[in-house]
Write an enzyme that holds these catalytic residues in place. Structure first.
Site, PDB file in Angstrom:
ATOM      1  CG  PHE A 141      -1.934   1.076   1.243  1.00 17.89           C
ATOM      2  CD1 PHE A 141      -3.083   0.941   0.479  1.00 17.89           C
ATOM      3  CD2 PHE A 141      -1.753   2.225   1.984  1.00 17.89           C
ATOM      4  CE1 PHE A 141      -4.037   1.950   0.462  1.00 17.89           C
ATOM      5  CE2 PHE A 141      -2.691   3.230   1.975  1.00 17.89           C
ATOM      6  CZ  PHE A 141      -3.845   3.094   1.209  1.00 17.89           C
ATOM      7  CG  ASP A 210      -0.281  -2.950   6.549  1.00 12.14           C
ATOM      8  OD1 ASP A 210      -1.418  -3.293   6.940  1.00 12.14           O
ATOM      9  OD2 ASP A 210      -0.065  -1.837   6.018  1.00 12.14           O
ATOM     10  CE1 TYR A 235      -9.413   2.248   7.087  1.00 14.46           C
ATOM     11  CE2 TYR A 235      -8.484   3.140   9.109  1.00 14.46           C
ATOM     12  CZ  TYR A 235      -8.361   2.858   7.766  1.00 14.46           C
ATOM     13  OH  TYR A 235      -7.220   3.188   7.093  1.00 14.46           O
ATOM     14  CE  LYS A 236      -7.984  -1.085   5.087  1.00 10.74           C
ATOM     15  NZ  LYS A 236      -8.581  -0.099   4.169  1.00 10.74           N
ATOM     16  NE  ARG A 386     -10.183  -2.671  -2.885  1.00  6.93           N
ATOM     17  CZ  ARG A 386      -9.626  -2.188  -1.771  1.00  6.93           C
ATOM     18  NH1 ARG A 386      -8.450  -2.626  -1.392  1.00  6.93           N
ATOM     19  NH2 ARG A 386     -10.214  -1.259  -1.064  1.00  6.93           N
TER      20      ARG A 386
END
Length: 415
Positions: A141, A210, A235-236, A386
């Site tokens: 990322f 990560d 938050y995912k 996605r």
């Protein structure tokens, strides 16, 4: 890039068969009751939980109490009476079993980016100074890459970017620390955490992972696999809310030597002494910096209540995730016009996270139309659609509908 699965049924016959199968799979799904724990819009298939998880229905009431009673009535007394001061470690202990960590190893504070910075610098400080290379996942990322570049400049070390498949071969006596994403954010590829960690250790380095796209979606096994340091967001797949704080894991064997590059008053051994000299606290609190973001932290804490329900376990979530993504790919293969889509997500379960990435010409317009028709995924430019599958609230009928609407959009059918 993997081929879409072959489906024997003809395109015309597949639709009722797949819809019926979806209904049956939902009827026998042990996690189906968890869907009622979330606030979901009627008529919308939400497949973007790998960017922002859905709202657990009880969180607004909990936050009303935090705001009106804890803050509004108790005020500063809530730091002790409502447990605000210890919340970063308490919430960390709730996340710990979801990532395979023991109590006292996870602290919830700051953003993922800040925690990546802490972990990389502290990791480099755990090895001899002559180890002068920071190895970073070449598909990482972007922010992780930016932070790694900055850490390399600050520490005088050399940054080496390597795709995960070739990472083990690039490690050596100069490796200080390696930063790798557990799941690739574009493709959904699950990287070999046990194998890569073992390779980093064999080279004498520190492994930093990560977990943003794996925490809450699949078993991680931080303790079992000997991971040194890890970071992740809430938050995912943990549904903590937009911008909810991230977490930092420090293996017990490194806690006494963990030397944070951001030694704030909250990580001081005696924070209220207000001493001019810094003395680090013991254990997970060393990962703290400044005053915690209490409102977001307690929203994330409340969201974690969904994991307290008897049927909800990380093993059950992983099993359903694989079944959902298998079924979605099967439906896409059955419904979509030939040659319009190619899966970037590995077919092998051992190499797949909890999302499906499809390469598609005209992807921005396709995703815009999908969202307008009630199928919410997201886009990675220039050409990747996605779809994130959060098994706690996504069902098989959702997967079938998403694939069917996608095929209709590609075929140019009217809304």
């Amino acid at each position: 890039m993997s081929d879409l699965p072959t489906v024997v049924a003809t395109r015309g016959a597949a639709a009722p068969d797949l819809a019926e199968r979806a209904a049956h799979l939902d009827a026998v799904d042990e996690l189906a009751p968890a869907r009622a724990l979330f606030t979901l819009n009627d008529g919308v298939v939400y497949l973007d939980g790998n960017s922002l998880g859905a709202l657990p229905s009880h969180v607004p009431d909990r936050m009303r109490d935090v705001i009106t009673r804890q803050w509004g009535e108790l005020g500063i007394r809530s730091w002790s009476e409502s447990g605000w001061w210890t919340a970063p470690e308490r919430v960390g202990d709730r996340i710990a079993p979801l990532v395979g960590a023991r109590p006292g190893t996870v602290v919830v504070a700051d953003s993922t980016s800040v925690n990546v910075f802490k972990a990389l610098v502290a990791g480099a400080r755990l090895v001899p100074e002559d180890r002068d290379e920071i190895v970073v996942d070449g598909t990482t990322f972007p922010t992780d890459g930016y932070i790694a570049q900055s850490v390399a400049r600050l520490t005088g070390k050399r940054l080496v970017a390597v795709e995960p498949a070739g990472l083990a071969a690039r490690l050596g006596p100069r490796t200080a620390v390696a930063l790798v994403n557990h799941v690739d954010f574009r493709t959904g590829r699950l990287h070999d955490l046990p194998g890569i960690t073992a390779a980093v250790h064999a080279a004498g380095g520190i492994a930093v992972w990560d977990l943003c796209h794996s925490a809450g979606a699949l078993p991680v096994g931080l303790d079992t696999h000997g991971v040194d340091l890890a970071v992740g967001c809430t938050y995912k797949f943990l549904n903590g809310g937009p911008g909810s704080p991230a977490f930092l894991y420090v293996a017990p064997r490194h806690q006494a030597a963990f030397d944070s590059p951001l030694p704030g008053w909250n990580s001081h051994a005696d924070p209220f002494a207000m001493a001019p000299g810094y003395a680090a606290a013991d254990g997970a609190p060393r990962g703290r910096v400044g005053t915690p973001d209490i409102l977001s932290l307690l929203a994330a804490d409340a969201a974690l209540d969904v994991w307290d329900h008897e049927a909800v376990s990380i093993g059950a979530v992983r099993a359903k995730s694989l079944a959902l993504t298998d079924f979605f790919l099967e439906c896409v293969a059955a419904y979509a016009p030939p040659g319009r889509l190619a899966s970037l997500t590995p077919a092998a379960h051992a190499e797949r996270g909890s999302q499906v990435a499809l390469r598609c010409e005209g992807a921005p317009e396709v995703m815009e139309t999908l969202i307008a028709r009630g199928v919410v995924g997201d886009l990675r430019r220039p050409d990747v659609l996605r779809f994130g599958f959060t098994p706690l609230y996504v069902g098989f009928a959702d997967a079938e509908r998403a694939a069917r609407v996608l095929a209709e959009v590609l075929a140019g059918k009217a809304a």
